[in-house]
Design an enzyme around this catalytic site. Structure first.
Site, mmCIF file in Angstrom:
data_model
loop_
_atom_site.group_PDB
_atom_site.id
_atom_site.type_symbol
_atom_site.label_atom_id
_atom_site.label_comp_id
_atom_site.label_asym_id
_atom_site.label_seq_id
_atom_site.Cartn_x
_atom_site.Cartn_y
_atom_site.Cartn_z
ATOM 1 N N ASP A 65 -8.861 -22.413 8.578
ATOM 2 C CA ASP A 65 -9.951 -21.426 8.559
ATOM 3 C C ASP A 65 -10.638 -21.297 7.192
ATOM 4 O OD1 ASP A 65 -7.797 -20.328 7.245
ATOM 5 O OD2 ASP A 65 -7.636 -18.531 8.476
ATOM 6 N N HIS A 66 -9.980 -21.709 6.129
ATOM 7 C CA HIS A 66 -10.556 -21.504 4.789
ATOM 8 C C HIS A 66 -11.501 -22.629 4.387
ATOM 9 C CE1 HIS A 66 -7.646 -18.306 4.388
ATOM 10 N NE2 HIS A 66 -7.978 -18.071 3.140
ATOM 11 N N ASP A 120 -0.682 -16.168 2.912
ATOM 12 C CA ASP A 120 -1.972 -15.545 2.685
ATOM 13 C C ASP A 120 -1.725 -14.056 2.513
ATOM 14 O OD1 ASP A 120 -5.137 -16.260 3.183
ATOM 15 O OD2 ASP A 120 -4.604 -14.166 3.501
ATOM 16 N N ARG A 380 -12.439 -8.114 -0.659
ATOM 17 C CA ARG A 380 -12.326 -8.323 -2.113
ATOM 18 C C ARG A 380 -13.705 -8.513 -2.724
ATOM 19 N NH1 ARG A 380 -6.952 -12.088 -1.684
ATOM 20 N NH2 ARG A 380 -5.602 -10.261 -1.611
ATOM 21 N N SER A 536 -4.799 -12.584 -4.178
ATOM 22 C CA SER A 536 -4.350 -13.632 -3.258
ATOM 23 C C SER A 536 -2.880 -14.011 -3.451
ATOM 24 C CB SER A 536 -5.245 -14.846 -3.484
ATOM 25 O OG SER A 536 -4.584 -16.029 -3.154
ATOM 26 N N ARG A 538 -2.060 -17.132 -3.326
ATOM 27 C CA ARG A 538 -2.105 -18.565 -3.634
ATOM 28 C C ARG A 538 -1.093 -18.940 -4.709
ATOM 29 N NH1 ARG A 538 -8.207 -17.632 -5.834
ATOM 30 N NH2 ARG A 538 -8.248 -16.788 -3.741
HETATM 31 C C1 MIC Z 1 -8.043 -14.819 -0.334
HETATM 32 O O1 MIC Z 1 -8.527 -13.981 0.411
HETATM 33 O O2 MIC Z 1 -8.076 -14.736 -1.573
HETATM 34 C C2 MIC Z 1 -7.352 -16.008 0.278
HETATM 35 C C3 MIC Z 1 -8.175 -17.187 0.019
HETATM 36 O O3 MIC Z 1 -7.255 -15.843 1.672
HETATM 37 C C4 MIC Z 1 -5.966 -16.084 -0.343
HETATM 38 C C5 MIC Z 1 -5.231 -17.299 -0.042
HETATM 39 C C6 MIC Z 1 -5.680 -18.456 -0.842
HETATM 40 O O4 MIC Z 1 -5.945 -18.334 -2.024
HETATM 41 O O5 MIC Z 1 -5.732 -19.520 -0.240
HETATM 42 C C7 MIC Z 1 -5.042 -14.917 -0.042
HETATM 43 O O6 MIC Z 1 -5.507 -13.843 0.231
HETATM 44 O O7 MIC Z 1 -3.821 -15.066 -0.173
HETATM 45 FE FE1 SF4 Z 2 -10.029 -15.601 4.706
HETATM 46 FE FE2 SF4 Z 2 -8.742 -14.421 2.675
HETATM 47 FE FE3 SF4 Z 2 -11.251 -13.778 3.282
HETATM 48 FE FE4 SF4 Z 2 -9.338 -13.089 4.900
HETATM 49 S S1 SF4 Z 2 -9.601 -12.382 2.793
HETATM 50 S S2 SF4 Z 2 -11.300 -13.958 5.489
HETATM 51 S S3 SF4 Z 2 -7.946 -14.804 4.753
HETATM 52 S S4 SF4 Z 2 -10.537 -15.738 2.530
#
Ligand code: MIC
Ligand code: SF4
Length: 641
Positions: A65-66, A120, A380, A536, A538
């Site tokens: 999905d990313h 995630d 975010r 995140s 990550r």
């Molecule tokens: C995000 O919202 O920052 C992400 C991308 O979903 C991350 C995961 C990632 O960095 O791949 C998260 O929330 O953990």
């Molecule tokens: Fe995707 Fe992270 Fe955004 Fe949710 S917050 S939509 S998991 S990138």
């Protein structure tokens, strides 16, 4: 003995190590795992490195999905690697286009009372269904897939007592924004946020999911709602009535903190740039001009959310000065919008309809114009995350987003007048044809895992040195996010499987010279402020610093998942015994921690010598974490055990 909270009940039923004593380390049996593609490749590389032939959980799902832009072979390589891993190792595979992991998991897989960890940070969305769901680093997820426990510190319990009912056009998003306003982005650290009270009955499962989703922004370990009649209705509407289990806190359960929110007093709100806790009412902010509106993300892309949006847009035209994009959260949502005609209202009004994926939320397209004001229904608004460094991103509800897209200025949706009913459907359109099943145990041997050239091995970690002697190679302030440490976005996200390449962008937002300096100095120590590593899950925010030779991070305090990721990567997280000592340190200082290994091993006092001064440091590592750090990271530790 007092009764138990919802979280304590689920923990008790899954406890495999430790005791349920606040602040002490516990290990939990994990029923379900999820990964997404941006963190998934690492998680599966790590799973493979453990040499376990098949996942041992009740259910594991790999989502794509990313990274769905596919500008070059990189994303497609990652998808193929994850797809073939899923087939071989026994996971369900949610194909690209099927939707955002958290939305789809809520719809199709989540079960009340079960434990879930996901690579995630918004995995706590499952708390909307009464799951105990945690965001974790990929390595923790790999260990759980292999049947290992998930280790956390037993959190404090916070109860948010909801009374009353939301007024017309006031949304679940406004509830969590209110919690963020009160508690801040650090307020949830070390805590589980549990919702209760009469007001809970007025919220559907997707609305609860919006609230538990953004509990991640509080820094909370997780958030959870009771499993009640609304939960049963949701599961039944998803054709999963038999998976319903009732779950509530005992009357005499004890909480460390109780917060009361009367839903009927809430008003439409926004989180202003550049932090999810910078919350003001729409009225307070005023009618600022809006350049872009983005609707979607795992926070606000459910069917009812988008029906409200469609209703507001119907028969109107998006303001000339605004670009509106909409990404439905899942194929199910998308399809239902199409079937009832609501999609056509959106298209007709001029919305730019995107695929069901994270998209703009993670900076994969739709970056705003220079200094542009962007209203987003996301979770975010960290500096630079949208892909435009000077953009001004406001986090709002779908209702506020839709009306503002029409007026061209930030607008209170209550100006729309009386609100029609937007009931949750009694039957959702269920078709799991985009969820590929794993191969049978017999057939798995035949499945070949395909690794394209974008998939590089992860960096080697090192056992903790006897003494650490190096330079301060970076000093940063409070609330540094993982988006600062390891940015995402369309330019870099395709390289999530390529740590050497990613390392060129580490801390790009704070200090462009950092990667070159780290390499030149052969690594060193990073000094941080409060809540270092929020955001995140990550693990790249730990693996890339590891690759650049970072040996320790010394901060005033850490965000939970990032601290765990540092330990997993074999990087020592330390805090100042006296936070004022932070001021005594500067970039380029020579830093020495004598006998670091022995001090960590024996739990002795840790002293940092710098500028002729001795600074006391604290390690909050528990038994298992100590062994992991000494071994040089979780992978080494797991292999050895
Ligand atoms: C995000 O919202 O920052 C992400 C991308 O979903 C991350 C995961 C990632 O960095 O791949 C998260 O929330 O953990
Ligand atoms: Fe995707 Fe992270 Fe955004 Fe949710 S917050 S939509 S998991 S990138």
């Amino acid at each position: 003995m007092s009764g138990l909270t919802i979280a304590q009940k689920i923990i008790k039923a899954h406890l495999v190590e430790g005791e349920m004593i606040k602040g002490s380390p516990i290990g939990l049996r994990i029923d379900q795992t999820l990964t997404q593609d941006a963190t998934g490749t690492m998680a599966y590389l790590e799973f493979e490195a453990m040499g376990i032939p098949r996942v041992k959980t009740e259910l594991s799902v790999a989502y794509i999905d990313h990274n769905t832009l596919q500008n070059g072979f990189m994303n497609a390589d990652d998808h193929l690697y994850i797809r073939t891993c899923a087939k071989k190792y026994g996971l369900y595979f949610s194909r690209p286009g099927n939707g955002i992991c958290h939305q789809v998991h809520l719809e199709r897989f989540g079960v009340p009372g079960k434990t879930l960890i996901g690579s995630d940070s918004h995995t706590p969305t499952g708390g909307g269904l009464g799951m105990l769901a945690f965001g974790a680093g990929g390595l923790d997820v790999a260990v759980a897939m292999g049947g290992g426990a998930y280790h956390i510190t037993m959190p404090e319990m916070v109860r948010v007592n909801l009374t009353g009912k939301l007024n017309d056009w006031v949304s679940a998003k406004d509830v969590i924004l209110e919690v963020l306003r009160r508690l801040s982005v650090k307020g949830g650290v070390g805590r589980i946020i549990e919702y209760g009270g009469e007001g809970v009955k007025t919220l559907s499962v997707p609305e609860r999911g919006t609230i538990t989703n953004m509990g991640a922004e509080l820094g909370a370990s997780t958030s959870v709602f009771p499993s009640d009649e609304n939960t049963r209705l949701f599961l039944a509407a998803q054709g999963r009535a038999e998976q319903f289990v009732e779950l509530s806190a005992d009357e005499d359960a004890e909480y460390d903190l109780v917060i009361d929110i009367d839903l009927s007093t809430l008003v439409p709100a926004a989180a202003c740039p550049h932090s999810p806790d910078n919350v003001k009412s729409i009225e307070e902010i005023g009618a600022i001009k809006v350049d872009q509106v983005c609707i979607g993300s795992c926070t606000n892309s459910s069917f009812v959310d988008l029906m409200k949006v469609a209703h507001i847009l119907k028969g109107k035209t998006v303001n000339e000065g605004v670009s509106l994009s909409i990404a439905p959260g899942s194929k199910q949502v998308y399809n239902m919008l199409a079937a009832c005609g609501a999609l056509s209202w959106m298209i007709d009004a001029g919305a730019r309809i995107l695929e069901s994926a994270c998209g703009p939320c993670i900076g994969m397209g739709q970056s705003p114009q220079s200094a542009g004001v962007s209203l987003r229904t996301f979770n975010r608004n960290f500096l630079g995350r949208s892909g435009t460094k000077d953009a001004q991103v406001y986090l709002v509800s779908p209702e506020t987003a839709a009306i503002s897209a029409l007026t061209g200025v930030l607008t209170d949706p209550r100006t729309l007048g009386a609100m029609p009913e937007f009931p949750m459907p009694s039957v959702f359109a269920v078709n799991d044809n985009m969820i590929a099943k794993p191969a049978s145990v017999e057939d798995a041997a035949e499945v070949e895992v395909v690794r394209g050239p974008n998939i590089k091995p992860f960096p080697e970690s090192r056992p903790l040195e006897e003494s650490i002697s190096c330079e301060c190679i970076l000093k940063v302030g409070d609330n540094i996010t993982t988006d600062h440490i390891m940015p995402a976005g369309a330019k870099i996200l395709p390289y999530r499987s390529n740590i050497p390449y990613l390392s060129n962008f580490c801390f790009e937002v704070c200090d462009e010279e950092f990667p070159a300096r780290a390499k030149e100095k052969n690594g060193g120590i990073i000094i941080g402020g409060e809540n270092y590593g929020q955001g995140s899950s990550r693990e790249h925010a730990a693996l890339v610093p590891l690759y650049l030779g970072v040996k320790a991070v010394i901060a005033k305090s850490f965000a939970r998942i990032h601290a765990a990721n540092l330990v997993n990567a074999g990087i020592l997280p330390l805090t100042f015994a006296n936070p004022e000592d932070y001021d005594a340190l500067s970039l380029g200082d020579k830093l020495v921690i004598s006998d670091a290994r022995a001090c960590i091993k024996e739990g002795r006092e840790i002293v940092l010598s710098a500028n002729g001064k001795n600074i006391k440091l604290v390690s909050s590592l528990s038994g298992r974490d100590i062994d992991i750090i000494l071994a040089g990271g979780l992978l080494e530790y797991t292999k050895a055990n």
